[in-house]
Write an enzyme that holds these catalytic residues in place. Structure first.
Site, PDB file in Angstrom:
ATOM      1  N   SER A 281       2.269  12.128   2.835  1.00 56.46           N
ATOM      2  CA  SER A 281       3.595  12.477   2.306  1.00 56.46           C
ATOM      3  C   SER A 281       3.508  13.078   0.904  1.00 56.46           C
ATOM      4  O   SER A 281       4.467  13.693   0.439  1.00 56.46           O
ATOM      5  CB  SER A 281       4.500  11.244   2.295  1.00 56.46           C
ATOM      6  OG  SER A 281       3.942  10.230   1.506  1.00 56.46           O
TER       7      SER A 281
ATOM      8  N   TYR B  82      -5.648  16.060  -4.359  1.00 57.58           N
ATOM      9  CA  TYR B  82      -5.637  15.533  -2.986  1.00 57.58           C
ATOM     10  C   TYR B  82      -4.595  16.258  -2.140  1.00 57.58           C
ATOM     11  O   TYR B  82      -4.865  16.678  -1.011  1.00 57.58           O
ATOM     12  CB  TYR B  82      -5.329  14.030  -3.060  1.00 57.58           C
ATOM     13  CG  TYR B  82      -5.169  13.354  -1.717  1.00 57.58           C
ATOM     14  CD1 TYR B  82      -6.280  13.030  -0.944  1.00 57.58           C
ATOM     15  CD2 TYR B  82      -3.898  13.010  -1.230  1.00 57.58           C
ATOM     16  CE1 TYR B  82      -6.128  12.399   0.275  1.00 57.58           C
ATOM     17  CE2 TYR B  82      -3.743  12.378  -0.017  1.00 57.58           C
ATOM     18  CZ  TYR B  82      -4.861  12.070   0.733  1.00 57.58           C
ATOM     19  OH  TYR B  82      -4.708  11.441   1.944  1.00 57.58           O
TER      20      TYR B  82
ATOM     21  N   TRP C 281       1.863  -2.466 -12.134  1.00 54.85           N
ATOM     22  CA  TRP C 281       1.746  -1.203 -12.870  1.00 54.85           C
ATOM     23  C   TRP C 281       3.077  -0.455 -12.867  1.00 54.85           C
ATOM     24  O   TRP C 281       3.797  -0.453 -11.851  1.00 54.85           O
ATOM     25  CB  TRP C 281       0.715  -0.287 -12.219  1.00 54.85           C
ATOM     26  CG  TRP C 281      -0.696  -0.789 -12.276  1.00 54.85           C
ATOM     27  CD1 TRP C 281      -1.156  -1.886 -12.947  1.00 54.85           C
ATOM     28  CD2 TRP C 281      -1.830  -0.207 -11.621  1.00 54.85           C
ATOM     29  NE1 TRP C 281      -2.507  -2.019 -12.746  1.00 54.85           N
ATOM     30  CE2 TRP C 281      -2.940  -0.999 -11.935  1.00 54.85           C
ATOM     31  CE3 TRP C 281      -2.013   0.910 -10.799  1.00 54.85           C
ATOM     32  CZ2 TRP C 281      -4.223  -0.714 -11.458  1.00 54.85           C
ATOM     33  CZ3 TRP C 281      -3.269   1.196 -10.318  1.00 54.85           C
ATOM     34  CH2 TRP C 281      -4.373   0.389 -10.653  1.00 54.85           C
TER      35      TRP C 281
ATOM     36  N   ASP D 254       3.971   5.763 -13.016  1.00 56.02           N
ATOM     37  CA  ASP D 254       4.859   5.466 -11.881  1.00 56.02           C
ATOM     38  C   ASP D 254       4.562   6.388 -10.699  1.00 56.02           C
ATOM     39  O   ASP D 254       4.790   6.037  -9.544  1.00 56.02           O
ATOM     40  CB  ASP D 254       6.329   5.709 -12.280  1.00 56.02           C
ATOM     41  CG  ASP D 254       6.986   4.451 -12.839  1.00 56.02           C
ATOM     42  OD1 ASP D 254       6.407   3.356 -12.696  1.00 56.02           O
ATOM     43  OD2 ASP D 254       8.080   4.585 -13.415  1.00 56.02           O
TER      44      ASP D 254
HETATM   45  O1  GFB Z   1       0.160   3.047  -3.822  1.00 54.85           O
HETATM   46  P1  GFB Z   1      -0.009   3.823  -5.074  1.00 54.85           P
HETATM   47  O2  GFB Z   1      -1.300   3.643  -5.804  1.00 54.85           O
HETATM   48  O3  GFB Z   1       0.161   5.353  -4.817  1.00 54.85           O
HETATM   49  O4  GFB Z   1       1.150   3.407  -6.108  1.00 54.85           O
HETATM   50  P2  GFB Z   1       1.319   6.444  -4.760  1.00 54.85           P
HETATM   51  C1  GFB Z   1       2.487   3.292  -5.722  1.00 54.85           C
HETATM   52  C2  GFB Z   1       3.321   2.757  -6.877  1.00 54.85           C
HETATM   53  O5  GFB Z   1       2.988   1.378  -7.093  1.00 54.85           O
HETATM   54  C3  GFB Z   1       3.107   3.454  -8.238  1.00 54.85           C
HETATM   55  C4  GFB Z   1       2.763   1.143  -8.482  1.00 54.85           C
HETATM   56  O6  GFB Z   1       4.352   3.568  -8.878  1.00 54.85           O
HETATM   57  C5  GFB Z   1       2.203   2.472  -8.984  1.00 54.85           C
HETATM   58  O7  GFB Z   1       2.299   2.575 -10.387  1.00 54.85           O
HETATM   59  N1  GFB Z   1       1.878  -0.026  -8.659  1.00 54.85           N
HETATM   60  C6  GFB Z   1       2.266  -1.207  -9.210  1.00 54.85           C
HETATM   61  C7  GFB Z   1       0.578  -0.121  -8.338  1.00 54.85           C
HETATM   62  N2  GFB Z   1       1.214  -2.046  -9.285  1.00 54.85           N
HETATM   63  C8  GFB Z   1       0.157  -1.399  -8.739  1.00 54.85           C
HETATM   64  C9  GFB Z   1      -1.196  -1.777  -8.534  1.00 54.85           C
HETATM   65  O8  GFB Z   1      -1.643  -2.863  -8.877  1.00 54.85           O
HETATM   66  N3  GFB Z   1      -1.989  -0.854  -7.906  1.00 54.85           N
HETATM   67  C10 GFB Z   1      -1.524   0.379  -7.514  1.00 54.85           C
HETATM   68  N4  GFB Z   1      -2.369   1.214  -6.891  1.00 54.85           N
HETATM   69  N5  GFB Z   1      -0.245   0.753  -7.735  1.00 54.85           N
HETATM   70  C11 GFB Z   1      -0.558   7.710  -3.548  1.00 54.85           C
HETATM   71  C12 GFB Z   1      -1.366   8.918  -3.813  1.00 54.85           C
HETATM   72  O9  GFB Z   1       0.454   7.721  -4.483  1.00 54.85           O
HETATM   73  O10 GFB Z   1       0.044   7.699  -2.294  1.00 54.85           O
HETATM   74  C13 GFB Z   1      -2.261   9.252  -2.686  1.00 54.85           C
HETATM   75  O11 GFB Z   1      -2.084   8.727  -5.010  1.00 54.85           O
HETATM   76  C14 GFB Z   1      -1.601   9.094  -1.335  1.00 54.85           C
HETATM   77  O12 GFB Z   1      -2.681  10.557  -2.855  1.00 54.85           O
HETATM   78  C15 GFB Z   1      -0.813   7.817  -1.215  1.00 54.85           C
HETATM   79  O13 GFB Z   1      -0.746  10.181  -1.076  1.00 54.85           O
HETATM   80  C16 GFB Z   1      -0.032   7.716   0.064  1.00 54.85           C
HETATM   81  O14 GFB Z   1       2.276   6.172  -3.642  1.00 54.85           O
HETATM   82  O15 GFB Z   1       1.956   6.646  -6.090  1.00 54.85           O
END
Ligand code: GFB
Length: 313
Positions: free
Chosen positions: A110, A138, A204, A271
């Site tokens: 997405s 990516y 985060w 975010d």
């Molecule tokens: O799942 P996530 O890393 O990826 O983060 P995206 C989603 C949201 O969760 C962000 C918050 O707003 C992060 O700041 N968040 C809160 C956290 N706490 C945490 C934590 O401990 N770990 C992480 N990882 N996030 C990805 C893309 O974006 O989505 C990829 O980077 C891919 O390319 C994937 O498309 C589906 O949803 O922001």
């Protein structure tokens, strides 16, 4: 393949979150599943991939091999994300054409849609605006994959179909706090906080972004459905049709894990996209809808984490 033979189906990336779910799902179908571990087939090597396809002659391919990660991994390793995803897609699509694969399902994401796309996001939002910077390399690799599928279909008459899954989670997820997506990170953080008796868990960002979460077993089921019922160039979004704020999903994970402390928000972390809810009308018209409610999926994933990951670190 003649009509009385069962299709040979190659799952690229069968050890990953998506690929392993596809294998579990395809085991219930009348197909022969082909997989090859990474140490025996390097998907970045074009010659090795061409030879593998010439030898195995799959009828169908699910291209689930990809370098993936959460928001931090994307910003720390942008070169790995664009390089690996371009190479693997290029090699698998070309070898599929070369060996006469009848149908291929390419998995995008997405995050290929513009950062500020109208919600819910329809498939025709592709290439209508700037991307979210945290995962642009990516996303560009995945957009290149979509355009390759369409170009091959047009020039070579292939049947390469592209699906765009929303944020996924479930059995086989990556729970490494530096590279994972948010849901497995939350499961690990709350679990460890409960065990150590910590009073707070750090989330985060602001907690305000919204995300749509789909269990990977639902995704695998949808992919098999699309493979059977959809042809051609039109993208198909795969989601559950509902989203939730990061703060609310964190509270839900806290309840499932049994953590009774408070949440703290580290706003020095990004975010990312404010919202990316997929419009799933096209998928609904094909006759598919998600089956696993988010809370049930989190409970299942937490059980799997405790059995398979928590003690390994
Ligand atoms: O799942 P996530 O890393 O990826 O983060 P995206 C989603 C949201 O969760 C962000 C918050 O707003 C992060 O700041 N968040 C809160 C956290 N706490 C945490 C934590 O401990 N770990 C992480 N990882 N996030 C990805 C893309 O974006 O989505 C990829 O980077 C891919 O390319 C994937 O498309 C589906 O949803 O922001």
């Amino acid at each position: 393949m003649t009509s009385h033979e069962i299709p040979r189906v190659y799952v690229a990336g069968h050890r990953g979150l998506v690929g392993s779910a596809l294998v579990r799902r395809l085991e219930r179908e009348p197909v022969e599943i082909i997989t090859k571990p990474r140490h025996e087939l390097d998907l970045e090597n074009p010659i090795a991939v061409l030879r593998f396809f010439a030898r195995e002659r799959p009828d169908q391919v699910y291209l689930a091999a990809a370098k993936v990660g959460g928001i931090l991994a994307n910003s720390m390793y942008p070169a790995d994300f664009i390089r690996n995803n371009l190479l693997v897609t290029l090699n698998v699509l070309e070898a599929s054409r070369d060996s006469g694969v009848k149908k291929l399902l390419f998995l995008g994401s997405s995050c290929i849609y513009p950062k500020l796309a109208a919600q819910p996001i329809t498939e025709d939002a592709l290439l209508t605006g700037p991307l979210e910077p945290t995962n642009e390399p990516y996303a560009v690799a995945k957009i290149a994959g979509i355009q390759m599928c369409r170009s091959y279909n047009r020039q070579f008459g292939t049947n390469f179909v592209s699906v765009m899954p929303t944020n996924l989670y479930g059995t086989g997820d990556n729970f490494d706090l530096n590279t994972s997506h948010v849901l497995p990170a939350l499961i690990r953080k709350f679990h460890e906080a409960k065990l150590s008796g910590a009073s707070a868990v750090t989330i985060w960002g602001t907690g305000a972004p919204r995300r749509e979460f789909l269990h990977v077993d639902d995704l695998a089921d949808a992919c098999v459905h699309v493979m059977a019922h959809h042809d051609g160039d039109e993208l198909v979004n795969i989601g559950c049709g509902e989203d939730i704020t990061i703060a609310d999903v964190a509270r839900m994970v806290g309840e499932v894990v049994g953590f009774s402390g408070t949440l703290e928000f580290d706003t020095s972390k990004p975010d990312g996209t404010p919202r990316k809810l997929l419009d799933v009308s096209r998928l609904s018209k094909l006759g598919w809808r998600a089956q696993i409610p988010l809370r049930d999926g989190i409970e299942q994933t937490y059980r799997w984490f405790k059995e398979s990951v928590s003690h390994t670190k």
